[in-house]
Design an enzyme around this catalytic site. Structure first.
Site: not given
Ligand SMILES: *Cc1c(COP(=O)(O)O)cnc(C)c1O
Length: 391
Positions: A190-191
């Site tokens: 998700t980064k």
């Protein structure tokens, strides 16, 4: 729900879904075909290119930011049980790494405007036993590093920056991860850029860099890494008890192409943020505060705040309704003292960190990332409006 949702179940907008493009798919396949899946030349290249991007002298790739934090805390050589001050508004990994390093986590509340650790609260939390600070550049917004570094210098504290949200960020012209003794980055799915799982440590100190590299691979002497080369058989020697934290070439194969697109992705994040800012500004919710002058925000998260007194709907109900409309949402984060483990082991009470507590109970992260089409962003806006209007 009886009314027609903004998006159907089949078309659910997954929160934090990464943009994966053809070049990294091809590179992963080529890596598989090469037979060299583990740590090797691609990891070395990813380290070099990441160091170059951040202007750092040393970069060590590991298999998560949690590992990066853990190894930095160990390489800092702090006295057993020493206190490490960090923010209550962060992912649990920040504090778990402190605990795993045999140190004592201490919390200092956030500034409600920036959601970052408040330097005045750091000062109030200092004791004789304080040995380090772990500021988290929350949601991509850099912490107030001038006052934080002034405190660190005055009290001889090690500084480990948790840059999991802030790869692209800078504060007063200086890039995140370069202020403290160590900067720790995440490439979790998700980064802002991803390798699946993955992390990186930056440090100016070549000896600390060597120590981290050793600790990341069972504590085997530096020569052990040459096992991955083609220079013939090398003996290795275990010189301390390390961990299995090395990154694989399979992961670096993804990261190399993601890193090449980091600026393009960052621009798209800003674009989406502006669309949200304009579309949501007249709703009874709190929007993110504008970035600090002379600083760059990574725009990792777009967080709105749902105060039931203004919206007539609770935060948790809002989350549920967004999901029913086919929009994935996130909570970053329920403040750490709300979790039973920390209450039991450290006696933490979220009432003592009122700003983090309130933000944690009101915050909602809307989808934000380079994979989103304008039509996806419009669906999110549509859903927010409909939920707030009770439709
Ligand atoms: C994601 C995250 C971490 C942990 O990163 P991993 O790579 O998943 O270990 C640490 N700190 C913060 C603030 C994070 O958001």
């Amino acid at each position: 729900m009886n009314i027609k949702p903004v998006r159907s179940k089949e078309n659910f907008l997954v929160f934090g879904s990464p943009a994966i493009e053809e070049p990294e798919i091809e590179e992963v396949v080529a890596t598989l075909r090469s037979g060299w899946l583990g740590t090797g030349p691609k990891v070395a290249r990813f380290e070099q290119e990441f160091a170059q991007y951040k202007g750092a002298p040393n970069a060590i790739a590991v298999n998560s930011c949690t590992a990066a934090l853990h190894l930095s805390l160990l390489a800092a050589d702090l006295p057993q049980g020493a206190e490490v001050i960090t923010t209550p508004l962060t992912f649990c990994a920040t504090v778990n790494a402190i605990i795993h390093a045999g140190l004592t986590p201490v919390l200092a509340d956030v500034d409600p405007a920036t959601m970052n650790i408040d330097p005045l609260c750091i000062e109030a939390a200092l004791t004789e036993r304080t040995a380090a600070l772990v500021p988290v550049h929350f949601a991509g917004r850099p912490c107030a590093m001038d006052p934080i570094m002034a405190i660190a210098r005055k009290h001889h504290l090690v500084v480990i920056e948790d840059c999991a949200h802030s790869i692209e960020a800078s504060y007063h012209g200086q890039t995140t991860g370069s202020f403290g003794d160590f900067g720790c980055f995440s490439f979790y799915v998700t980064k802002n850029i991803v390798t699946g799982e993955g992390g990186m440590v930056l440090t100016k100190d070549p000896d600390k860099a060597a120590r981290i590299k050793r600790l990341a691979l069972h504590g085997m002497s530096a020569d052990a890494w040459k096992r991955f080369g083609d220079e013939g058989y090398k003996h290795y020697y275990v010189v301390e008890c390390g961990f299995k934290y090395n990154m694989m070439d399979l992961q670096a194969a993804i990261g190399l192409h993601q890193l090449a697109r980091i600026e393009k992705y960052h621009e798209r994040r800003l674009q989406i943020r502006k669309i949200y800012d304009t579309a949501l500004k007249n709703l009874p919710i709190t929007l993110p505060s504008p970035p600090e002058p002379d600083s760059i925000d990574s725009y990792h998260l777009y967080q709105i705040r749902i105060d039931e007194k203004s919206t007539g709907i609770s935060r948790d109900r809002f989350l549920q309704q967004m999901t029913s409309h086919g929009i994935g949402v996130g909570v970053h984060y329920l403040s750490l003292p709300e979790h039973p483990y920390y209450q039991q082991c450290y006696g933490w009470n979220s009432d003592h960190y009122p700003h983090a507590q309130r933000i944690g109970r009101q915050t909602v992260s809307l989808p934000l990332g380079p994979k989103l089409l304008d039509s996806d962003v419009n669906d999110v806006i549509d859903a927010v409006e409909r939920v707030l209007n009770g439709k």
